[in-house]
Design a protein around this motif. Structure first.
Motif, short mmCIF file in Angstrom:
data_model
loop_
_atom_site.label_atom_id
_atom_site.label_comp_id
_atom_site.label_asym_id
_atom_site.label_seq_id
_atom_site.Cartn_x
_atom_site.Cartn_y
_atom_site.Cartn_z
N ASP A 54 0.81 -1.22 0.00
CA ASP A 54 0.00 0.00 0.00
C ASP A 54 0.84 1.27 0.00
OD1 ASP A 54 -2.37 -1.43 -0.04
OD2 ASP A 54 -2.48 -1.54 2.15
N LEU A 55 2.13 1.16 -0.25
CA LEU A 55 2.95 2.36 -0.35
C LEU A 55 2.71 3.05 -1.70
CD1 LEU A 55 5.37 4.10 0.78
CD2 LEU A 55 6.86 2.59 -0.57
N LEU A 56 2.49 2.26 -2.73
CA LEU A 56 2.43 2.77 -4.09
C LEU A 56 0.99 2.85 -4.59
CD1 LEU A 56 5.28 0.44 -5.26
CD2 LEU A 56 5.49 2.93 -5.10
N PRO A 57 0.55 4.00 -5.09
CA PRO A 57 -0.79 4.07 -5.68
C PRO A 57 -0.96 3.04 -6.80
CG PRO A 57 0.11 6.27 -5.37
CD PRO A 57 1.22 5.31 -5.07
N ASP A 58 0.09 2.86 -7.59
CA ASP A 58 0.07 1.84 -8.65
C ASP A 58 1.32 0.98 -8.47
OD1 ASP A 58 0.10 0.25 -10.87
OD2 ASP A 58 -0.23 1.87 -12.31
N PRO A 59 1.14 -0.30 -8.03
CA PRO A 59 2.31 -1.16 -7.77
C PRO A 59 3.23 -1.30 -8.97
CG PRO A 59 0.32 -2.15 -6.88
CD PRO A 59 -0.12 -0.96 -7.68
N ASP A 60 2.70 -1.17 -10.18
CA ASP A 60 3.53 -1.32 -11.38
C ASP A 60 4.55 -0.20 -11.53
OD1 ASP A 60 2.21 -3.63 -12.03
OD2 ASP A 60 0.81 -2.66 -13.41
N ASP A 61 4.35 0.90 -10.80
CA ASP A 61 5.28 2.03 -10.87
C ASP A 61 6.42 1.91 -9.86
OD1 ASP A 61 3.72 3.15 -12.84
OD2 ASP A 61 2.58 4.41 -11.44
N GLY A 62 6.44 0.80 -9.11
CA GLY A 62 7.40 0.68 -8.01
C GLY A 62 8.84 0.78 -8.42
N THR A 63 9.23 0.04 -9.46
CA THR A 63 10.65 0.05 -9.83
C THR A 63 11.10 1.44 -10.28
OG1 THR A 63 10.05 -0.71 -12.04
CG2 THR A 63 10.70 -2.38 -10.46
N GLU A 64 10.20 2.17 -10.95
CA GLU A 64 10.58 3.50 -11.43
C GLU A 64 10.64 4.49 -10.28
OE1 GLU A 64 9.04 6.99 -14.51
OE2 GLU A 64 8.07 5.02 -14.49
N LEU B 39 17.38 -0.36 -9.53
CA LEU B 39 18.03 -0.21 -8.23
C LEU B 39 17.17 -0.75 -7.09
CD1 LEU B 39 19.56 3.38 -8.57
CD2 LEU B 39 20.64 1.18 -8.99
N ALA B 40 15.87 -0.80 -7.28
CA ALA B 40 14.96 -1.39 -6.29
C ALA B 40 14.16 -2.48 -6.99
CB ALA B 40 14.03 -0.33 -5.71
N ILE B 41 14.10 -3.66 -6.39
CA ILE B 41 13.54 -4.84 -7.05
C ILE B 41 12.37 -5.36 -6.23
CG2 ILE B 41 14.06 -7.20 -7.80
CD1 ILE B 41 16.98 -6.32 -8.06
N PRO B 42 11.26 -5.75 -6.87
CA PRO B 42 10.14 -6.35 -6.12
C PRO B 42 10.59 -7.61 -5.39
CG PRO B 42 9.46 -5.78 -8.35
CD PRO B 42 10.95 -5.60 -8.31
N VAL B 43 10.05 -7.80 -4.20
CA VAL B 43 10.44 -8.93 -3.36
C VAL B 43 10.23 -10.26 -4.09
CG1 VAL B 43 9.73 -10.25 -1.33
CG2 VAL B 43 10.17 -7.79 -1.13
N ASP B 44 9.08 -10.43 -4.74
CA ASP B 44 8.80 -11.70 -5.41
C ASP B 44 9.82 -11.97 -6.52
OD1 ASP B 44 6.69 -12.16 -3.77
OD2 ASP B 44 5.14 -11.52 -5.20
N ALA B 45 10.17 -10.92 -7.27
CA ALA B 45 11.15 -11.09 -8.34
C ALA B 45 12.51 -11.46 -7.76
CB ALA B 45 11.26 -9.81 -9.17
N ALA B 46 12.87 -10.86 -6.64
CA ALA B 46 14.15 -11.17 -6.00
C ALA B 46 14.19 -12.61 -5.53
CB ALA B 46 14.39 -10.21 -4.84
N LEU B 47 13.11 -13.05 -4.86
CA LEU B 47 13.07 -14.43 -4.38
C LEU B 47 13.12 -15.42 -5.54
CD1 LEU B 47 10.39 -14.05 -1.56
CD2 LEU B 47 12.84 -14.43 -1.26
N LEU B 48 12.44 -15.08 -6.62
CA LEU B 48 12.46 -15.95 -7.81
C LEU B 48 13.87 -16.04 -8.38
CD1 LEU B 48 10.56 -17.59 -9.66
CD2 LEU B 48 10.37 -15.55 -11.09
N TYR B 49 14.56 -14.90 -8.39
CA TYR B 49 15.94 -14.88 -8.90
C TYR B 49 16.83 -15.76 -8.03
CZ TYR B 49 20.74 -13.31 -9.40
OH TYR B 49 22.11 -13.28 -9.54
N TYR B 50 16.79 -15.54 -6.73
CA TYR B 50 17.70 -16.30 -5.86
C TYR B 50 17.39 -17.79 -5.89
CZ TYR B 50 19.40 -11.85 -4.07
OH TYR B 50 19.95 -10.62 -3.98
N GLU B 51 16.13 -18.13 -6.00
CA GLU B 51 15.76 -19.54 -6.05
C GLU B 51 16.26 -20.21 -7.32
OE1 GLU B 51 11.71 -22.27 -6.35
OE2 GLU B 51 11.58 -20.21 -5.63
N GLY B 52 16.19 -19.49 -8.46
CA GLY B 52 16.54 -20.10 -9.73
C GLY B 52 17.92 -19.76 -10.25
#
Length: 984
Positions: free
Chosen positions: A219-229, A267-280
């Motif tokens: 709930d920090l971001l009005p649009d979660p898709d804008d998070g990385t930017e 420079l900032a990565i979504p948690v799910d994407a990071a976990l997916l990266y480390y797992e694979g």
């Protein structure tokens, strides 16, 4: 903060007599003058300088030893005045508190601007680092306390900067905060301190390594898709806040490159994407790095949750083979050069050098990774705690724990003093005696010699304990240099190793190899694939380095990896099959053309996995069987052509591999390349005819055949040859047009067939080109029609053709097409060649033709076998001259130049002359096959890969390239003499 560092009420006046000594009396006088001047502004300093005391002597000595502290005192004596009157922990604690609160407004006022935050952080950093340095030099703070205080300051600074950025983002409408008084609370922004910061072990002048993740649904971001930017921009501002140098200095140099695949991620990565990266795709060094990771800013609760989810990646549950291979991979990557002989103190890197801090850290981390999955008590961040936990668990004995703990803190003390001199992020001891003495005095030693003895003892102790942990050393990691490809920075020792191995651009090569470890290619995405590739890397680099063009060879291998759909099976196969590994390296280092082929079309490499590859000769029947199976099921025209392109590329490659390895010689390769061309041209021709009949029907009485000329006709193709073709046709004289729905007259019909065949063979597609087609040998050359009716061909050859066209006709051969037309065409050729000729005229025409070629197309150099005087053209012209002037007998259609020489030369050439020409032809043929196989362009001895030169020398049975060139000169002169004497 009292729970972080034990309060003792230590004051600077508690300093012992003689804890440090001044670097020189001249420096002491200069510092004394500086302090007296400062005393005019600060009463506490004036009181200090009013009389003699251990404290005064310490301050003077400390400022002579550290130009950095001296300059800070001159610029702002206030921190020294405060240190003289207030307990040290109180001052440091207050400075850290000031840093942490720097984002808030003063006394409930408005929030400060970014510039004001930067100023407040820098003032806090300057005062804390000044006081910590004095306390450290005075031995009032141990290295443990120094590192912890500095880490707490970094925590506070980053946390304050994050709170400021989040609040500013809220006010700008970019983010929405739950609590304006605690911006990070519930924000989902995870800021982890890595390395020494995470373990509360920060260096005095260290940069700080951070990774930043965020939870898009917090709930920090009005649009979660804008998070990385949005958060990416915030992180860029964070780096600016922390490290930009202003008039007040800087806070901490900040590095965000420990995030997943930093070359291609924000420079900032979504948690799910990071976990997916480390797992694979998580790498060995990342597992080690996350042992010390700690939430230091942002949403601390979310940070702890993230690290909990990451635990299975860092600490694997079972100690199986894969885990052991993983540990050894880390060992090879992080291990530093041990070298030989005595340890040199001057210029030694106390972090990365032999017996240094890194070896102690790695000693602990390796065993934590091995056993931490089964033993949670080993999952601690600090190095000293890890050594204690390993001893408690029985992995090391108490003596090892105590020795390495003492060594670790001694080396950290040395490291801090190296950095305190000028606030430089360096770990390297000075090269000069005078500067080494400065470090010795800062550590309390009476002279540089005493310090050197103590340091050598420590380094040897660490080196021995470290070596005992790993008894098995890889060749490169133990004796020949570093191979460190972790992180984002080049390891200087690794660059030197690569340079010594033969690479001219070690920085570029190191970057390429890091790409493999980053898992950016499909073939290196799995952990297992990277483990296997890591095991191969030392041998790959060693063998690549032995080639003259090592950099190019490695880049070709990189292109090959980039195109592979998967890697683990291949890497495992190469690891267990040294011969195949040697062959692959041989291709990359000796045969750029083959290497480019497998880089563009990696599937051709599949054929190398066939265990019968070298045993089965590529005969016509063998190739025909493979082609039939490959084309089976192809129903559409384009599908047939694409399969032909794939098949031809793979088989050309495999024929080349046989030639490269010596399984076949140049003559066998020439026949194999020609058989392949015959079969492919025939299949493409059949597909074209089928298409034509479906669209346009048949021409009544129509017959068509394809005639091969030049090297195609004489079974002498190379890997890079084009094909010389003539299309012959015939039909009923009464035929007006074809029988299909879209009728064509005979001329257009057979012209269309020819055009489609040329396109099928030579049009570039995603699967490449089959063959470049040359039709200039048809009647009237480029001016004539592309398809020739048999009666026109006959009339032209009998009445208009020049001598050189009859010479070309000696190598004509029907490749495919209608059987009756083939017989008719061969009869025409035989009749023309059987026609008696004026030998003098033929001789004059041949000589004139050779002279014209020499004038218009002079040879490049000795390696232009075709055009050099006494080269292939001379020998071919001799054979063709013999054929035209011996009408009473004819060689079989498709005879090679060597076969034609033997057939026509017996009785007309002397035995020695014939043998000389045949030997020269064999030499040129072997060398030409190899050069055309390995290179797209001409052979340049100075630029050629050393592997290719070795191949050429072996093919010619010559010890050196110089000897081979001498032999080429001798042979070509002999052939030219025979040509001039015989064709006259």
């Amino acid at each position: 903060m009292a729970d972080q560092v034990k309060q003792t009420g230590k004051e600077l006046k508690d300093v012992r007599e003689g804890v440090v000594r001044p670097i020189s009396q001249a420096e002491a006088r200069a510092v004394t003058s500086l302090l007296k001047e400062a005393g005019q502004r600060e009463p506490e300093i004036a009181a200090l300088m009013a009389g003699e005391s251990p404290l005064r002597r310490f301050v003077v000595a400390a400022l002579t030893l550290s130009p950095y502290l001296r300059d800070m005192t001159a610029a702002d004596p206030k921190p020294l005045a405060m240190a003289l009157s207030t307990p040290l922990e109180t001052l440091v604690e207050q400075g850290i508190r000031d840093a942490r609160e720097s984002w808030r407004g003063v006394d409930g006022g408005p929030a400060p601007t970014e510039g004001e935050v930067m100023t407040r952080l820098r003032i806090a950093k300057r005062r804390v680092s000044y006081i910590v340095a004095l306390a450290d030099l005075a031995r009032l703070f141990s290295a443990r306390e120094t590192t912890r205080w500095l880490s707490l300051l970094a925590d506070a600074s980053v946390a304050a900067a994050i709170d400021h950025l989040l609040l500013a983002g809220h006010e700008a409408g970019k983010v929405r905060l739950k609590n304006l008084d605690a911006p990070s609370e519930g924000s989902g922004v995870v800021v982890l301190g890595m390395g020494k910061l995470g373990a509360y072990e920060l260096n005095y002048s260290s940069d700080i390594d951070l990774v930043v993740f965020f939870e898009p649904l917090a709930d920090l971001l009005p649009d979660p898709d804008d998070g990385t930017e949005i958060l990416g921009r915030m992180m860029r501002r964070l780096v600016r806040i922390m490290q930009e140098r202003t008039g007040d200095g800087y806070v901490f140099r900040t590095d965000l490159r420990l995030r997943p695949d930093p070359g291609s991620t924000p420079l900032a990565i979504p948690v799910d994407a990071a976990l997916l990266y480390y797992e694979g795709r998580g790498q060995n060094w990342e597992r080690a790095a996350f042992i010390k990771a700690r939430p230091i800013a942002g949403d601390l609760e979310a940070g702890e949750s993230f690290l909990k989810e990451l635990t299975p990646f860092v600490f694997r549950k079972y100690l199986d083979y894969a885990a052991i291979a993983d540990i050894h991979s880390i060992k090879r990557q992080i291990h530093v050069h041990k070298g030989h002989g005595a340890i040199a103190v001057k210029g030694h890197n106390v972090k990365l050098g032999r017996g240094g801090i890194r070896e102690i850290e790695f000693f602990a981390q390796t065993q934590q990774l091995i056993a931490g999955g089964r033993m949670p008590p080993l999952r601690v961040r600090a190095t000293e705690d890890a050594l204690a936990a390993l001893a408690a668990a029985g992995w090391i004995d108490a003596a090892t724990r105590d020795e390495l703990t003492d060594c670790y803190w001694f080396l950290r003390d040395v490291e801090h003093r190296i950095q305190m001199v000028r606030d430089e992020q360096t770990h390297i001891l000075p090269e000069t005696e005078s500067e080494l003495k400065r470090i010795a005095f800062m550590l309390g030693f009476a002279d540089a010699a005493g310090f050197a003895r103590r340091l050598e003892d420590v380094l040897r102790t660490v080196e021995q304990r470290y070596a005992n942990l790993f008894e098995q050393e890889s060749r490169l990691s133990a004796g020949d240099g570093n191979l460190v490809f972790t992180g984002q920075k080049d390891d200087p020792g690794t660059l030197e190793t690569l340079r010594r191995l033969g690479f001219k651009r070690p920085e570029d090569m190191s970057r390429v190899i890091r790409t493999w470890h980053n898992g950016r290619y499909r073939a290196t995405r799995s952990v297992e694939a990277r483990e296997r590739l890591t095991e191969l890397t030392p041998e790959l680099l060693r063998v690549f380095g032995e080639s003259r063009q090592a950099d190019d060879a490695l880049l070709r291998f990189d292109s090959f990896l980039a195109g592979l759909p998967a890697g683990i099976q291949l890497f495992s196969l190469l690891g267990n099959n040294p011969a195949l590994l040697a062959l692959l390296v041989n291709i990359m280092s000796a045969a750029p053309r083959l290497a480019d082929t497998i880089a563009r079309r990696p599937h051709v490499f599949d054929g190398m996995l066939d265990p019968g590859l070298m045993a089965e000769l590529p005969t016509r029947d063998y190739l025909a069987g493979r082609l039939g199976a490959f084309l089976g099921g192809a129903s559409h025209y384009e599908d047939v052509l694409d399969r032909l392109r794939i098949f031809a590329a793979e088989q050309r490659f495999l024929i080349g591999i046989r030639l490269l390895t010596g399984a076949i010689g140049g003559t066998a390769a020439a026949r194999a390349f020609t058989h392949l061309a015959d079969l492919v041209i025939a299949a493409a021709f059949d597909a074209v005819l089928t298409e034509m009949r479906e669209a346009h029907g048949d021409i009544p009485g129509g017959r068509v055949a394809v005639m091969g000329m030049g090297k195609l006709g004489s079974f002498e193709l190379t890997a890079g040859s084009d094909v010389d073709l003539i299309l012959l046709y015939d039909h009923d004289d009464a035929a007006q047009e074809s029988t299909g729905a879209k009728p064509l007259d005979p001329g257009r019909y057979f012209t269309r067939i020819t055009q489609r065949l040329i396109a099928a063979l030579s049009a570039p597609t995603a699967e490449g080109v089959l063959y470049d087609v040359d039709m200039r040998l048809r009647p009237s050359g480029n001016k004539g029609p592309v398809a020739t009716r048999i009666r026109a061909f006959t009339k032209y050859q009998r009445e208009e053709a020049w001598t050189w066209e009859h010479m070309a006709l000696t190598r004509a051969r029907i490749v495919c097409g209608d059987g009756s037309l083939k017989a008719e065409a061969e009869g025409v050729i035989s009749g023309i060649l059987a026609h008696p000729r004026d030998r003098a005229k033929v001789s004059a025409d041949v000589i004139e033709m050779r002279g014209l070629i020499e004038k218009e197309k002079p040879p490049r150099d000795l390696w232009d076998f075709k055009l050099i005087p006494g080269g292939l053209i001379d020998i071919e012209f001799i054979a063709q001259y013999l054929a035209l002037t011996t009408p009473e007998k004819q060689a079989e259609r498709g005879a090679s130049t060597a076969e034609a020489l033997k057939f026509y030369g017996e009785g007309r050439m002397g035995a020695e002359e014939l043998e000389t020409c045949l030997a020269a032809l064999a030499l040129y043929g072997e060398l030409s096959q190899i050069v055309r196989l390995c290179l797209d362009g001409p052979f340049e001895p100075k630029e050629a890969p050393s592997g290719l030169i070795d191949l050429l020398c072996a093919a010619a049975d010559m010890p050196t390239l110089k000897a081979l060139e001498a032999e080429l000169t001798r042979v070509s002169k002999s052939v030219r003499r025979i040509f001039q004497a015989f064709v006259k």
